[in-house]
Design a protein around this motif. Sequence first.
Motif, PDB file in Angstrom:
ATOM      1  N   VAL A  45       0.837  -1.202   0.000  1.00  0.00           N
ATOM      2  CA  VAL A  45       0.000   0.000   0.000  1.00  0.00           C
ATOM      3  C   VAL A  45       0.873   1.254   0.000  1.00  0.00           C
ATOM      4  N   PRO A 235      -1.433   7.993  -6.118  1.00  0.00           N
ATOM      5  CA  PRO A 235      -0.925   8.007  -4.744  1.00  0.00           C
ATOM      6  C   PRO A 235      -0.412   9.397  -4.328  1.00  0.00           C
ATOM      7  N   TYR A 251       5.227   7.092  -0.583  1.00  0.00           N
ATOM      8  CA  TYR A 251       4.075   7.105  -1.486  1.00  0.00           C
ATOM      9  C   TYR A 251       2.987   6.267  -0.831  1.00  0.00           C
ATOM     10  N   LEU A 252       1.750   6.751  -0.908  1.00  0.00           N
ATOM     11  CA  LEU A 252       0.637   6.019  -0.301  1.00  0.00           C
ATOM     12  C   LEU A 252      -0.535   5.978  -1.264  1.00  0.00           C
ATOM     13  N   ALA A 253      -1.030   4.755  -1.540  1.00  0.00           N
ATOM     14  CA  ALA A 253      -2.184   4.591  -2.433  1.00  0.00           C
ATOM     15  C   ALA A 253      -3.440   5.093  -1.727  1.00  0.00           C
TER      16      ALA A 253
END
Lengths: 258, 14
Positions: A45, A235, A251-253
């Motif tokens: 994720v 993201p 980075y984050l979805a």
Amino acid sequence: MFEARLLQGGLLKKVLDSIKDIITEGNFDCSPNGLSLQAMDSSHVSLIDILLESEGFEHYRCDRNIPMGLNITNLVKMIKCAGSEDIVTIKCEDKPDNVTFLFESKDNDKISDFEMKTMTIDDEHLLVPDQTYTAVVKMPSAEFQRLCRDMAAIGDTVNISVTKEGVRFSTTGDMGTANITVRPNPSGDQKEEERTEVQITEPVSAGFALRYLNSFTKATPLSPTVTLGMVPNLPIVVEYKIADMGHVRYYLAPKIED
Amino acid sequence: QEMQLRLDSFFSFS
């Protein structure tokens, strides 16, 4: 061979603190440009991207690219043995079975060396495209940390909406809702690192898991400011710049309505 | 109900 001498050894502790809640192992890639790491959490994720440029080291030698696979939990244990003021040297051979960490006290009256076993880690490098962010928010990192912590007390997901008026963080949980709006204040008397700046080409809004954002804020001691970059339906990137050295980027979805 | 997306649906492996 690889050899890098870092005068501010405490920086390594801070870098490890910023990743240890998210990943348990990772390949530190040693190259002539610097020391880098890219790794995803186990659920794929979020992604950590670290760069420590060679110029930031007092001495740096790397003859060829070397992947240094390390168990992060063990690495944390070893680096904890260094004093926060110690000078740290990292050394390994071209195909290392071990990595050596040398700690020298500032007054040069204590020298320790630790050897740690490396591990083979399957490389799963993601190609993160260079992109122009629709919205970029720069704000004090401590403010962002506080905000994520407060939001997490109320809900699990934060909706981040950026308009030219500011950034709105909203969450909902069993006990109710919370909204915090941070406004840009570039004309104030604040120092640059105390300002919030918003640059947008169009308004953006998306939802993200607070659990991950809260883990990212473990990087707060690395930088007085944090930068959030957003593009619709992509993201978010959360970046902490390390002065004269590089960055820790996450980075984050996003989360979407099912 | 919210669904958490994964990063590999946005970025490709090198």
